[in-house]
Design a protein around this motif. Sequence first.
Motif, PDB file in Angstrom:
ATOM      1  N   VAL A   1       0.822  -1.214   0.000  1.00 18.17           N
ATOM      2  CA  VAL A   1       0.000   0.000   0.000  1.00 18.17           C
ATOM      3  C   VAL A   1       0.856   1.264   0.000  1.00 18.17           C
ATOM      4  O   VAL A   1       0.386   2.334  -0.352  1.00 18.17           O
ATOM      5  CB  VAL A   1      -0.975   0.030   1.195  1.00 18.17           C
ATOM      6  N   ILE A   2       2.105   1.123   0.429  1.00 15.87           N
ATOM      7  CA  ILE A   2       3.076   2.215   0.342  1.00 15.87           C
ATOM      8  C   ILE A   2       4.219   1.736  -0.531  1.00 15.87           C
ATOM      9  O   ILE A   2       4.764   0.654  -0.305  1.00 15.87           O
ATOM     10  CB  ILE A   2       3.605   2.613   1.738  1.00 15.87           C
ATOM     11  N   HIS A   3       4.586   2.500  -1.541  1.00 15.74           N
ATOM     12  CA  HIS A   3       5.680   2.102  -2.413  1.00 15.74           C
ATOM     13  C   HIS A   3       7.013   2.370  -1.726  1.00 15.74           C
ATOM     14  O   HIS A   3       7.213   3.450  -1.149  1.00 15.74           O
ATOM     15  CB  HIS A   3       5.622   2.865  -3.734  1.00 15.74           C
ATOM     16  N   PRO A   4       7.946   1.436  -1.762  1.00 21.85           N
ATOM     17  CA  PRO A   4       9.235   1.632  -1.080  1.00 21.85           C
ATOM     18  C   PRO A   4       9.980   2.878  -1.531  1.00 21.85           C
ATOM     19  O   PRO A   4      10.608   3.557  -0.727  1.00 21.85           O
ATOM     20  CB  PRO A   4      10.015   0.348  -1.403  1.00 21.85           C
ATOM     21  N   GLU A   5       9.867   3.198  -2.838  1.00 19.48           N
ATOM     22  CA  GLU A   5      10.577   4.383  -3.329  1.00 19.48           C
ATOM     23  C   GLU A   5      10.024   5.676  -2.720  1.00 19.48           C
ATOM     24  O   GLU A   5      10.716   6.696  -2.685  1.00 19.48           O
ATOM     25  CB  GLU A   5      10.521   4.451  -4.857  1.00 19.48           C
ATOM     26  N   ASP A   6       8.781   5.644  -2.202  1.00 20.69           N
ATOM     27  CA  ASP A   6       8.203   6.833  -1.572  1.00 20.69           C
ATOM     28  C   ASP A   6       8.921   7.219  -0.284  1.00 20.69           C
ATOM     29  O   ASP A   6       8.870   8.371   0.147  1.00 20.69           O
ATOM     30  CB  ASP A   6       6.716   6.617  -1.269  1.00 20.69           C
ATOM     31  N   VAL A   7       9.582   6.256   0.349  1.00 21.33           N
ATOM     32  CA  VAL A   7      10.287   6.533   1.607  1.00 21.33           C
ATOM     33  C   VAL A   7      11.803   6.435   1.454  1.00 21.33           C
ATOM     34  O   VAL A   7      12.535   6.441   2.436  1.00 21.33           O
ATOM     35  CB  VAL A   7       9.801   5.603   2.742  1.00 21.33           C
ATOM     36  N   GLY A   8      12.265   6.335   0.190  1.00 27.24           N
ATOM     37  CA  GLY A   8      13.702   6.310  -0.047  1.00 27.24           C
ATOM     38  C   GLY A   8      14.321   4.934  -0.085  1.00 27.24           C
ATOM     39  O   GLY A   8      15.545   4.789  -0.014  1.00 27.24           O
ATOM     40  N   VAL A   9      13.500   3.887  -0.197  1.00 30.22           N
ATOM     41  CA  VAL A   9      13.997   2.517  -0.363  1.00 30.22           C
ATOM     42  C   VAL A   9      13.968   2.190  -1.845  1.00 30.22           C
ATOM     43  O   VAL A   9      12.998   2.515  -2.534  1.00 30.22           O
ATOM     44  CB  VAL A   9      13.133   1.511   0.432  1.00 30.22           C
ATOM     45  N   ASP A  10      15.036   1.550  -2.341  1.00 30.36           N
ATOM     46  CA  ASP A  10      15.161   1.320  -3.780  1.00 30.36           C
ATOM     47  C   ASP A  10      13.988   0.540  -4.361  1.00 30.36           C
ATOM     48  O   ASP A  10      13.420   0.910  -5.377  1.00 30.36           O
ATOM     49  CB  ASP A  10      16.474   0.584  -4.094  1.00 30.36           C
ATOM     50  N   ASP A  11      13.613  -0.559  -3.711  1.00 29.57           N
ATOM     51  CA  ASP A  11      12.538  -1.385  -4.258  1.00 29.57           C
ATOM     52  C   ASP A  11      12.104  -2.367  -3.182  1.00 29.57           C
ATOM     53  O   ASP A  11      12.778  -2.545  -2.162  1.00 29.57           O
ATOM     54  CB  ASP A  11      13.024  -2.148  -5.499  1.00 29.57           C
ATOM     55  N   MET A  12      10.966  -3.013  -3.417  1.00 29.72           N
ATOM     56  CA  MET A  12      10.562  -4.091  -2.531  1.00 29.72           C
ATOM     57  C   MET A  12      11.572  -5.225  -2.675  1.00 29.72           C
ATOM     58  O   MET A  12      12.296  -5.327  -3.680  1.00 29.72           O
ATOM     59  CB  MET A  12       9.163  -4.583  -2.890  1.00 29.72           C
ATOM     60  N   GLU A  13      11.637  -6.082  -1.677  1.00 32.39           N
ATOM     61  CA  GLU A  13      12.600  -7.181  -1.697  1.00 32.39           C
ATOM     62  C   GLU A  13      11.860  -8.495  -1.530  1.00 32.39           C
ATOM     63  O   GLU A  13      11.129  -8.692  -0.563  1.00 32.39           O
ATOM     64  CB  GLU A  13      13.627  -7.000  -0.569  1.00 32.39           C
ATOM     65  N   ILE A  14      12.034  -9.367  -2.488  1.00 31.06           N
ATOM     66  CA  ILE A  14      11.474 -10.710  -2.375  1.00 31.06           C
ATOM     67  C   ILE A  14      12.581 -11.614  -1.847  1.00 31.06           C
ATOM     68  O   ILE A  14      13.596 -11.834  -2.511  1.00 31.06           O
ATOM     69  CB  ILE A  14      10.934 -11.208  -3.719  1.00 31.06           C
ATOM     70  N   ILE A  15      12.408 -12.107  -0.637  1.00 32.89           N
ATOM     71  CA  ILE A  15      13.406 -12.940   0.029  1.00 32.89           C
ATOM     72  C   ILE A  15      13.130 -14.400  -0.312  1.00 32.89           C
ATOM     73  O   ILE A  15      12.047 -14.910  -0.035  1.00 32.89           O
ATOM     74  CB  ILE A  15      13.358 -12.755   1.558  1.00 32.89           C
ATOM     75  N   LEU A  16      14.109 -15.040  -0.909  1.00 39.07           N
ATOM     76  CA  LEU A  16      13.947 -16.448  -1.261  1.00 39.07           C
ATOM     77  C   LEU A  16      14.260 -17.315  -0.048  1.00 39.07           C
ATOM     78  O   LEU A  16      15.384 -17.342   0.447  1.00 39.07           O
ATOM     79  CB  LEU A  16      14.868 -16.819  -2.421  1.00 39.07           C
ATOM     80  N   THR A  17      13.239 -17.995   0.449  1.00 40.81           N
ATOM     81  CA  THR A  17      13.382 -18.898   1.594  1.00 40.81           C
ATOM     82  C   THR A  17      12.648 -20.199   1.271  1.00 40.81           C
ATOM     83  O   THR A  17      12.063 -20.357   0.184  1.00 40.81           O
ATOM     84  CB  THR A  17      12.773 -18.287   2.859  1.00 40.81           C
ATOM     85  N   ALA A  18      12.646 -21.112   2.221  1.00 42.04           N
ATOM     86  CA  ALA A  18      11.943 -22.382   2.021  1.00 42.04           C
ATOM     87  C   ALA A  18      10.438 -22.173   1.862  1.00 42.04           C
ATOM     88  O   ALA A  18       9.728 -23.059   1.382  1.00 42.04           O
ATOM     89  CB  ALA A  18      12.220 -23.320   3.190  1.00 42.04           C
ATOM     90  N   ARG A  19       9.943 -20.992   2.240  1.00 45.88           N
ATOM     91  CA  ARG A  19       8.506 -20.696   2.101  1.00 45.88           C
ATOM     92  C   ARG A  19       8.167 -20.100   0.737  1.00 45.88           C
ATOM     93  O   ARG A  19       6.999 -19.868   0.433  1.00 45.88           O
ATOM     94  CB  ARG A  19       8.066 -19.747   3.216  1.00 45.88           C
ATOM     95  N   SER A  20       9.186 -19.793  -0.049  1.00 46.53           N
ATOM     96  CA  SER A  20       8.941 -19.208  -1.371  1.00 46.53           C
ATOM     97  C   SER A  20       8.361 -20.257  -2.317  1.00 46.53           C
ATOM     98  O   SER A  20       8.717 -21.438  -2.251  1.00 46.53           O
ATOM     99  CB  SER A  20      10.242 -18.649  -1.956  1.00 46.53           C
TER     100      SER A  20
END
Length: 520
Positions: A314-333
């Motif tokens: 609901v909030i874009h990461p770039e709006d707060v100065g974060v480069d992008d969302m991060e998809i973390i690859l784990t055993a749950r992916s």
Amino acid sequence: MRKIIVLDTTLRDGEQVPGAKLNLYEKLEIANQLKNLNVDIIEAGFPASSAGDFKAVEEIAKKVGDKVMITALARAVKSDIDAVYHSVKHAEQPLIHIVLGTSDVHVQKKFRKTREQILEQGVEAVKYAKSLCPNVQYSTEDASRSDFEYLWQTIEAVVKAGATMINIPDTVGYAVPEEFGELIRKINERLKNLNPDVILSVHCHNDTGLATANTLAAIKNGADKVECTINGIGERAGNAALEEVVMGLFLRKDYYQATTGIKTTELKKTSRLVSSLMGLDVQVNKAIVGDNAFAHSSGIHQDGLLKSRDAYEVIHPEDVGVDDMEIILTARSGRHAVKNALAQVGFTNYTDEEFEQIFAKFLELADAKKEVYNHDLFHIVQSTIRRDNAEGPELKDLYELADMQVVINNNFPSASVKIKKGDEILTASNVGDGAVDALYTAIREATGVELNLLEYKLNSISRGKEALGRVSIKVSRNGKNYSSKAIDTDILKASALAFVNAVNMAVVDEMVSKREQAVV
């Protein structure tokens, strides 16, 4: 739409956190960043407390107070007010901030005076401050536990004495949003009839986790100004977090019918600076600025995000100065996330059967090391479906920590590393300011990758048996930032592995960029 005034008190209330003492230069650095963030008012300290704090407030007023209003805290006594005035007077818009309790707990038990005596003391303090400075704020400490009629009697008296801002603190986090909102509504209604030019402010503490909620409830009910700190730091459980209040308004301006002048893209940078200089880690799941605020590890969430980002964002990461969302690859992916990660690093030419082999190997590795990085995918692909004509970067381009030795002493901490790159063995030794600095300098020299360390963290996990190393680096040749993590029972090895992982992320990114350019 109303514009809410934002006062940042990181350098006053925030610095009251045990162990968070800043020197003059660190305070100036934070103040300059708060100016970049575009806060309206900086509360720079408590100048009566020490000569050092007086000097810091004075320097901030001189060097940062050209466009930002500067204030500092004073008790309702002449000497405190003098200290504030003489330290903030160099700003273009100085403000004297006076605080005095209004609850019976404060009046009777803390000050051991009568209500009438405290009221008279507050009025006299405001009159004196007003003779020095046109802008005077009066804070009714512990307002949320005060008798309403006495609270209003105090507000009315200090406004008539010259106060231009009235601040209503929830000093001990006693309030709940509905009740606090109603208190602000009643005060706002009376204050606007008394003097519509007086600004109504709130200052909420987070003892029960409601500081942001109480602050937003106050805005909804007429508050013109909010007092916050970066990362929510402050006395005990802290204050309302500036980033949460600002982004709450940003996201739901339709509901609050209010906004701020904060440059939201500077929020993450400001958070990191305050965390670094004060030595206070930000919890990873902290709203807006935590490391995991825009990270997703659930397969269900990852699948939804890859189909449409607004499914879970609901909030874009770039709006707060974060480069992008991060998809973390784990055993749950899930499979969707793994296919997306493979495509990002250039692996798209495989059959369904080959992908199932890759996915099985991925799950095996994810169970073993908790998080899987892009360079790990190269190893998986090459060990399962690698063919002579297969697309994708070569493993020979990636780095692997083969061995390391660190010598810790008081004079010359040193480190030696052996890095494997394909069939090549790279070695380097170096000294540093400490063990980790020596280790990172040696890795930087061995790999030959020009980079700067932006952030380094080390945390204990698994009941202290394992260490989690976190690093952020900036690579000189492409100007990009990369963050990585690694886990090991040896804290120095966890640190080294995290650094090598970050270097490999940069290498992978550059290889993918070159391939894309070649295709174009």
